[in-house]
Enzyme design. Structure first.
Site, mmCIF file in Angstrom:
data_model
loop_
_atom_site.group_PDB
_atom_site.id
_atom_site.type_symbol
_atom_site.label_atom_id
_atom_site.label_comp_id
_atom_site.label_asym_id
_atom_site.label_seq_id
_atom_site.Cartn_x
_atom_site.Cartn_y
_atom_site.Cartn_z
ATOM 1 N N HIS A 78 -31.651 29.200 44.124
ATOM 2 C CA HIS A 78 -31.192 27.817 44.115
ATOM 3 C C HIS A 78 -29.661 27.764 44.138
ATOM 4 O O HIS A 78 -29.074 26.946 44.860
ATOM 5 C CB HIS A 78 -31.728 27.085 42.883
ATOM 6 C CG HIS A 78 -31.308 25.654 42.801
ATOM 7 N ND1 HIS A 78 -31.695 24.711 43.724
ATOM 8 C CD2 HIS A 78 -30.502 25.011 41.916
ATOM 9 C CE1 HIS A 78 -31.158 23.543 43.403
ATOM 10 N NE2 HIS A 78 -30.430 23.706 42.311
ATOM 11 N N GLN A 80 -27.516 30.013 45.328
ATOM 12 C CA GLN A 80 -27.035 30.409 46.656
ATOM 13 C C GLN A 80 -27.283 29.295 47.676
ATOM 14 O O GLN A 80 -26.421 28.994 48.496
ATOM 15 C CB GLN A 80 -27.724 31.707 47.111
ATOM 16 C CG GLN A 80 -27.333 32.923 46.330
ATOM 17 C CD GLN A 80 -25.890 33.324 46.552
ATOM 18 O OE1 GLN A 80 -25.281 33.071 47.582
ATOM 19 N NE2 GLN A 80 -25.304 33.968 45.557
ATOM 20 N N HIS A 82 -27.557 26.100 47.022
ATOM 21 C CA HIS A 82 -26.651 25.002 46.664
ATOM 22 C C HIS A 82 -25.254 25.272 47.211
ATOM 23 O O HIS A 82 -24.612 24.383 47.786
ATOM 24 C CB HIS A 82 -26.624 24.873 45.138
ATOM 25 C CG HIS A 82 -26.423 23.493 44.633
ATOM 26 N ND1 HIS A 82 -27.287 22.457 44.900
ATOM 27 C CD2 HIS A 82 -25.438 22.974 43.871
ATOM 28 C CE1 HIS A 82 -26.836 21.363 44.318
ATOM 29 N NE2 HIS A 82 -25.720 21.653 43.685
#
Length: 105
Positions: A78, A80, A82
């Site tokens: 999540h 990475q 984001h």
């Protein structure tokens, strides 16, 4: 479960990635209203947030290169995701702001 260090990096990516995207949204809004100095300031803040995230990511990659394996967790995926989405969003914000400038001229 992810180790504490890995979790901290993931949360750093999420936090600074989110900050960068928020600043980029504010930059677009400022440009839409014709406030290009504010738009530039918000883009600068977005870039600073991305740099902070990049430092956390680079530290993790350095450890990985030195043989310290990082446990892959949903938090890291999540984080990475984001970060990469935020980078793309900031890049697009720059283009949108340039278009607003051309329309205002």
């Amino acid at each position: 479960m992810a180790d504490q260090s890995s979790l901290e990096v993931a949360m750093t990516l999420i936090m600074y990635g989110g900050e960068a995207k928020s600043c980029a949204v504010e930059a677009i809004a400022a440009a839409k209203g014709g406030d290009f100095p504010r738009a530039a300031a918000k883009l600068e803040l977005a870039q600073k947030a991305l740099l902070q995230a990049h430092h956390a990511q680079a530290e993790m990659l350095t450890k990985e290169a030195q043989g310290e394996n990082t446990e892959l967790s949903l938090f890291m995926v999540h984080g990475q995701d984001h970060l990469m989405t935020s980078i793309a969003f900031v890049d697009l914000a720059k283009e949108i702001i340039d278009l607003h400038k051309k329309f205002k001229e």
